[in-house]
Structure formats: C-alpha cells, structure tokens
Write a protein that holds these residues in place. Sequence first.
Motif, PDB file in Angstrom:
ATOM      1  N   VAL A  31      -1.615   3.670  12.102  1.00  0.00           N
ATOM      2  CA  VAL A  31      -1.380   2.308  12.616  1.00  0.00           C
ATOM      3  C   VAL A  31      -0.102   1.746  11.998  1.00  0.00           C
ATOM      4  O   VAL A  31       0.687   1.088  12.677  1.00  0.00           O
ATOM      5  CB  VAL A  31      -2.595   1.400  12.329  1.00  0.00           C
ATOM      6  CG1 VAL A  31      -2.330  -0.003  12.854  1.00  0.00           C
ATOM      7  CG2 VAL A  31      -3.849   1.977  12.968  1.00  0.00           C
ATOM      8  N   ARG A  32       0.114   2.025  10.735  1.00  0.00           N
ATOM      9  CA  ARG A  32       1.348   1.547  10.089  1.00  0.00           C
ATOM     10  C   ARG A  32       2.576   2.076  10.813  1.00  0.00           C
ATOM     11  O   ARG A  32       3.562   1.357  11.005  1.00  0.00           O
ATOM     12  CB  ARG A  32       1.375   2.024   8.625  1.00  0.00           C
ATOM     13  CG  ARG A  32       2.641   1.639   7.866  1.00  0.00           C
ATOM     14  CD  ARG A  32       2.792   2.473   6.605  1.00  0.00           C
ATOM     15  NE  ARG A  32       2.995   3.893   6.923  1.00  0.00           N
ATOM     16  CZ  ARG A  32       2.936   4.863   6.012  1.00  0.00           C
ATOM     17  NH1 ARG A  32       2.637   4.595   4.751  1.00  0.00           N
ATOM     18  NH2 ARG A  32       3.147   6.123   6.375  1.00  0.00           N
ATOM     19  N   ASP A  33       2.511   3.332  11.230  1.00  0.00           N
ATOM     20  CA  ASP A  33       3.690   3.978  11.814  1.00  0.00           C
ATOM     21  C   ASP A  33       3.797   3.767  13.322  1.00  0.00           C
ATOM     22  O   ASP A  33       4.775   4.210  13.935  1.00  0.00           O
ATOM     23  CB  ASP A  33       3.667   5.481  11.498  1.00  0.00           C
ATOM     24  CG  ASP A  33       3.770   5.726   9.996  1.00  0.00           C
ATOM     25  OD1 ASP A  33       4.229   4.817   9.279  1.00  0.00           O
ATOM     26  OD2 ASP A  33       3.381   6.810   9.547  1.00  0.00           O
ATOM     27  N   HIS A  78      -4.252  -0.484  -2.913  1.00  0.00           N
ATOM     28  CA  HIS A  78      -4.668  -1.740  -2.280  1.00  0.00           C
ATOM     29  C   HIS A  78      -5.928  -1.593  -1.434  1.00  0.00           C
ATOM     30  O   HIS A  78      -6.443  -2.598  -0.936  1.00  0.00           O
ATOM     31  CB  HIS A  78      -3.510  -2.325  -1.472  1.00  0.00           C
ATOM     32  CG  HIS A  78      -2.397  -2.808  -2.356  1.00  0.00           C
ATOM     33  ND1 HIS A  78      -2.380  -4.071  -2.893  1.00  0.00           N
ATOM     34  CD2 HIS A  78      -1.291  -2.173  -2.829  1.00  0.00           C
ATOM     35  CE1 HIS A  78      -1.297  -4.209  -3.654  1.00  0.00           C
ATOM     36  NE2 HIS A  78      -0.627  -3.069  -3.627  1.00  0.00           N
ATOM     37  N   MET A  79      -6.412  -0.373  -1.290  1.00  0.00           N
ATOM     38  CA  MET A  79      -7.720  -0.165  -0.652  1.00  0.00           C
ATOM     39  C   MET A  79      -8.776   0.181  -1.705  1.00  0.00           C
ATOM     40  O   MET A  79      -9.915   0.499  -1.356  1.00  0.00           O
ATOM     41  CB  MET A  79      -7.634   0.977   0.381  1.00  0.00           C
ATOM     42  CG  MET A  79      -6.842   0.652   1.632  1.00  0.00           C
ATOM     43  SD  MET A  79      -7.585  -0.663   2.653  1.00  0.00           S
ATOM     44  CE  MET A  79      -9.072   0.157   3.255  1.00  0.00           C
ATOM     45  N   GLU A 112      -0.312  -7.597   4.693  1.00  0.00           N
ATOM     46  CA  GLU A 112       0.181  -7.927   3.346  1.00  0.00           C
ATOM     47  C   GLU A 112       1.447  -7.145   3.000  1.00  0.00           C
ATOM     48  O   GLU A 112       2.111  -7.454   2.013  1.00  0.00           O
ATOM     49  CB  GLU A 112      -0.909  -7.583   2.306  1.00  0.00           C
ATOM     50  CG  GLU A 112      -2.149  -8.466   2.406  1.00  0.00           C
ATOM     51  CD  GLU A 112      -3.372  -7.822   1.744  1.00  0.00           C
ATOM     52  OE1 GLU A 112      -3.234  -6.769   1.070  1.00  0.00           O
ATOM     53  OE2 GLU A 112      -4.479  -8.360   1.919  1.00  0.00           O
ATOM     54  N   GLY A 113       1.736  -6.105   3.795  1.00  0.00           N
ATOM     55  CA  GLY A 113       2.917  -5.290   3.523  1.00  0.00           C
ATOM     56  C   GLY A 113       2.736  -4.366   2.330  1.00  0.00           C
ATOM     57  O   GLY A 113       3.703  -4.036   1.639  1.00  0.00           O
ATOM     58  N   ASN A 114       1.501  -3.938   2.121  1.00  0.00           N
ATOM     59  CA  ASN A 114       1.213  -3.099   0.952  1.00  0.00           C
ATOM     60  C   ASN A 114       0.801  -1.679   1.319  1.00  0.00           C
ATOM     61  O   ASN A 114      -0.012  -1.067   0.623  1.00  0.00           O
ATOM     62  CB  ASN A 114       0.098  -3.743   0.115  1.00  0.00           C
ATOM     63  CG  ASN A 114       0.584  -4.974  -0.611  1.00  0.00           C
ATOM     64  OD1 ASN A 114       1.712  -5.015  -1.079  1.00  0.00           O
ATOM     65  ND2 ASN A 114      -0.261  -5.989  -0.692  1.00  0.00           N
ATOM     66  N   ALA A 115       1.358  -1.180   2.422  1.00  0.00           N
ATOM     67  CA  ALA A 115       0.961   0.161   2.855  1.00  0.00           C
ATOM     68  C   ALA A 115       2.172   1.075   2.987  1.00  0.00           C
ATOM     69  O   ALA A 115       2.168   2.017   3.774  1.00  0.00           O
ATOM     70  CB  ALA A 115       0.213   0.077   4.187  1.00  0.00           C
ATOM     71  N   HIS A 151      -7.256   6.932   5.018  1.00  0.00           N
ATOM     72  CA  HIS A 151      -5.829   6.751   4.737  1.00  0.00           C
ATOM     73  C   HIS A 151      -4.985   7.256   5.912  1.00  0.00           C
ATOM     74  O   HIS A 151      -3.951   6.665   6.244  1.00  0.00           O
ATOM     75  CB  HIS A 151      -5.453   7.452   3.434  1.00  0.00           C
ATOM     76  CG  HIS A 151      -6.091   6.810   2.232  1.00  0.00           C
ATOM     77  ND1 HIS A 151      -5.909   7.250   0.950  1.00  0.00           N
ATOM     78  CD2 HIS A 151      -6.912   5.730   2.123  1.00  0.00           C
ATOM     79  CE1 HIS A 151      -6.582   6.487   0.100  1.00  0.00           C
ATOM     80  NE2 HIS A 151      -7.203   5.564   0.796  1.00  0.00           N
ATOM     81  N   ALA A 152      -5.430   8.330   6.547  1.00  0.00           N
ATOM     82  CA  ALA A 152      -4.690   8.848   7.709  1.00  0.00           C
ATOM     83  C   ALA A 152      -4.715   7.829   8.846  1.00  0.00           C
ATOM     84  O   ALA A 152      -3.708   7.628   9.540  1.00  0.00           O
ATOM     85  CB  ALA A 152      -5.301  10.171   8.163  1.00  0.00           C
ATOM     86  N   ALA A 153      -5.847   7.171   9.032  1.00  0.00           N
ATOM     87  CA  ALA A 153      -5.948   6.147  10.088  1.00  0.00           C
ATOM     88  C   ALA A 153      -4.994   4.997   9.782  1.00  0.00           C
ATOM     89  O   ALA A 153      -4.295   4.498  10.670  1.00  0.00           O
ATOM     90  CB  ALA A 153      -7.389   5.646  10.187  1.00  0.00           C
ATOM     91  N   ILE A 154      -4.954   4.581   8.537  1.00  0.00           N
ATOM     92  CA  ILE A 154      -4.055   3.476   8.162  1.00  0.00           C
ATOM     93  C   ILE A 154      -2.602   3.877   8.381  1.00  0.00           C
ATOM     94  O   ILE A 154      -1.801   3.092   8.919  1.00  0.00           O
ATOM     95  CB  ILE A 154      -4.309   3.080   6.687  1.00  0.00           C
ATOM     96  CG1 ILE A 154      -5.707   2.474   6.544  1.00  0.00           C
ATOM     97  CG2 ILE A 154      -3.239   2.109   6.194  1.00  0.00           C
ATOM     98  CD1 ILE A 154      -6.137   2.243   5.108  1.00  0.00           C
TER      99      ILE A 154
END
Length: 175
Positions: free
Chosen positions: A167-169, A146-147, A134-137, A161-164
């Motif tokens: 993966v985002r980075d 958004h979580m 969704e591009g919301n991170a 949040h660290a896991a997200i």
Amino acid sequence: MAINQSTAAAVNSVRGPASEPVNLTVNGSGHAIELEPRVSLLDALREHLDLTGTKKGCDQGTCGACTVWMDGRRVLSCLTMAYSCEGHEVTTIEGVAQDGELHPMQQAFVDHDAFQCGFCTPGQIMSAIALLREGNAGTDEEIAEHMSGNLCRCAAYPNIHAAIREVRDADDGGR
Ligand code: FES
Ligand code: FES
C-alpha cells in the motif's frame, strides 16, 4: 424502615456509579447512550453499540487488538474512557471500507494472507493505515518499530509488513 444517607451511599458504592448520558460519534454517526463513567471506549463500542470488529485482547494496553482512531490518530480503546471521546470523531474497523469497497490496506491484507486466526487483524489494519498517514513506513525497520504495539500471536508479521509495503508503494499510497 427508613434508609439513612450513609446507608444509601454504601449501597451506591457497591452498585457502582450511576449511568450518565454521553454522546459518541462513531464512523460518522452520532449515538446518545448512557454509560457508567468507568466504561472504556472498547466496552462502549462492543457492548453498547454492537461494533464488535474492535477486539479485546489484553484489556490493559499491551496487545493493540483494540486500536481505533480518535480524530484520525490511533488510540488504544481499552485505555480510553468513553466519556473522554465526546466531541471527537471515533473510527473503527467497521468505518474503514467506503461504498462497499475494502480499503486498500484491507485488500492488501487479504492478498498477502496477512492473518491466520484474524483476532489481531482489525487492530493491525487500523494501525497500518495510520502508520502511512504518520509517514513512518519508509523502511522495514520503521514499519517494525511503529507497528510494534500490535502483537500477533500467529506471528503473521512478514505478511503484515508485506501488505503495508504494497500500500505504501501504490500510486496513491492508500487513501
Ligand atoms: Fe487494548 Fe490489548 S485490548 S491493548
Ligand atoms: Fe492470529 Fe494475529 S492473526 S493473532
């Protein structure tokens, strides 16, 4: 003794409506089953298709434990009627790993210890992957916002949040 029409209707109303055929596509596989019209997608998955990865927390739309995707968008399966999923592609946590390999988000949850009891984890992961799509991170605040529909009673939020973020980075941003 003959049963008149009103007696039959009264008996049916006590028993509930009759089951009807429904075709569900879940994780790429078609399933032709019979369900009462009132059955939620969550109950259809867990009770009729034996897909118990999706969890029932509150059963009233407030905890996010039952999050799955319909056509790639996250939905609360406890508030979604199974019948409304005909013609749509449902994905559950069982359909996220590919070729025996964990999805990068699943691996990141393991690496960051992003769960304790694990009950909320399938819903968290389904939401987390969708969140990136969704591009919301972009920021910590966006991730938290958004979580926010996915509650964790063990309060593993910092690790989730660290896991997200990981993966985002990553170079491929998850797949
Ligand atoms: Fe669906 Fe809690 S079980 S939101
Ligand atoms: Fe226990 Fe989230 S890990 S509820």
